[in-house]
Design an enzyme around this catalytic site. Structure first.
Site, PDB file in Angstrom:
ATOM      1  CB  CYS A  66      -0.822  -0.009   1.213  1.00 58.37           C
ATOM      2  SG  CYS A  66      -1.902   1.370   1.396  1.00 58.37           S
ATOM      3  CB  CYS A  67       4.068   2.326   2.023  1.00 55.18           C
ATOM      4  SG  CYS A  67       3.161   2.852   3.701  1.00 55.18           S
ATOM      5  CB  CYS A 147      -2.569   7.003   5.902  1.00 60.10           C
ATOM      6  SG  CYS A 147      -1.763   7.211   4.282  1.00 60.10           S
ATOM      7  CB  CYS A 150      -1.184   3.397   8.931  1.00 59.74           C
ATOM      8  SG  CYS A 150      -1.686   2.268   7.600  1.00 59.74           S
ATOM      9  CB  CYS A 173       6.106   4.962   4.213  1.00 58.12           C
ATOM     10  SG  CYS A 173       7.133   6.644   3.836  1.00 58.12           S
TER      11      CYS A 173
HETATM   12  S1  SF4 Z   1       0.501   4.744   5.801  1.00 53.83           S
HETATM   13 FE1  SF4 Z   1      -0.967   2.981   5.580  1.00 53.83          FE
HETATM   14  S2  SF4 Z   1      -2.651   3.851   4.271  1.00 53.83           S
HETATM   15 FE2  SF4 Z   1      -0.626   5.088   3.974  1.00 53.83          FE
HETATM   16  S3  SF4 Z   1       0.022   4.360   2.286  1.00 53.83           S
HETATM   17 FE3  SF4 Z   1       1.015   3.361   4.049  1.00 53.83          FE
HETATM   18  S4  SF4 Z   1      -0.240   1.498   4.446  1.00 53.83           S
HETATM   19 FE4  SF4 Z   1      -1.345   2.744   2.935  1.00 53.83          FE
END
Ligand code: SF4
Length: 195
Positions: A66-67, A147, A150, A173
């Site tokens: 996701c990151c 985010c 998280c 991240c």
């Molecule tokens: S901090 Fe969480 S929601 Fe944001 S990009 Fe990374 S995993 Fe995804």
């Protein structure tokens, strides 16, 4: 600081699509207050997002992926062509960041961390001295805000980033470390004057 030195310097904000509403309001408030004239919002690539995170819930099962799609790839596309990048990270923020070099190198780019030696008190003193508004969630127990899915509140005595990816065994991240390691600058390649 940049607004006092070069308000037209490009400042990049990773608009991941998962920020707290308060963060986006705070961003807009700072742009107006500081008179930043070259502020650039960086978004994930819509096609990559559709392919990799079609439901928007990838953070629950694969936060690294996701990151990657929401932060690492978009930032690399946006700033990868620059010779140097300045970040605001501090060594006090986590045990990993305690080892963070002042200068790092990622491919051909040098990263400069001029605030690496600052303490939490240095930050709050600077904010007070220059009458800067804090993030509205800071006073609610959020010393580090990423985010929404998280980020959790931090308890007394925890390090400032303890609320980030809590319980997921993840502390960064991926936009700064490579394979979990800092990348010290390769001094033999270029003198800093070249940047
Ligand atoms: S901090 Fe969480 S929601 Fe944001 S990009 Fe990374 S995993 Fe995804």
């Amino acid at each position: 600081m940049m607004s006092r030195i070069r308000p037209d310097l490009p400042i990049y904000f990773l608009d991941t699509g998962k920020h707290f509403r308060q963060t986006l309001t705070y961003r807009d408030q700072l742009i107006a207050k500081l008179g930043l004239t070259n502020f650039i919002n960086v978004h994930p690539n819509p096609e990559q997002l559709h392919d990799i995170d079609p439901t928007g819930e990838l953070h629950e099962t694969q936060p690294d992926a996701c990151c990657a799609v929401r932060k690492v790839y978009p930032l690399k596309d946006a700033v990868g062509h620059f010779g140097a990048q300045i970040t605001g990270r501090k060594r006090y923020q986590t045990p990993e960041r305690a080892e963070m070099p002042i200068y790092e190198q990622l491919d051909e780019m040098v990263k400069v961390n001029p605030l690496a030696y600052w303490s939490a008190k240095d930050v709050t003193d600077y904010i007070r001295r220059h009458d800067l508004p804090p993030h509205p969630m800071f006073a609610l127990g959020y010393p580090s805000i990423g985010c929404q899915p998280c980020t959790t509140r931090v308890s007394e005595g925890e390090d400032p980033r303890a609320g980030r990816w809590r319980g997921k065994g993840k502390t960064e991240c991926g936009i700064h470390m490579v394979d979990g390691k800092w990348q010290p600058v390769r001094r033999e390649k270029k003198s800093f004057e070249a940047f």
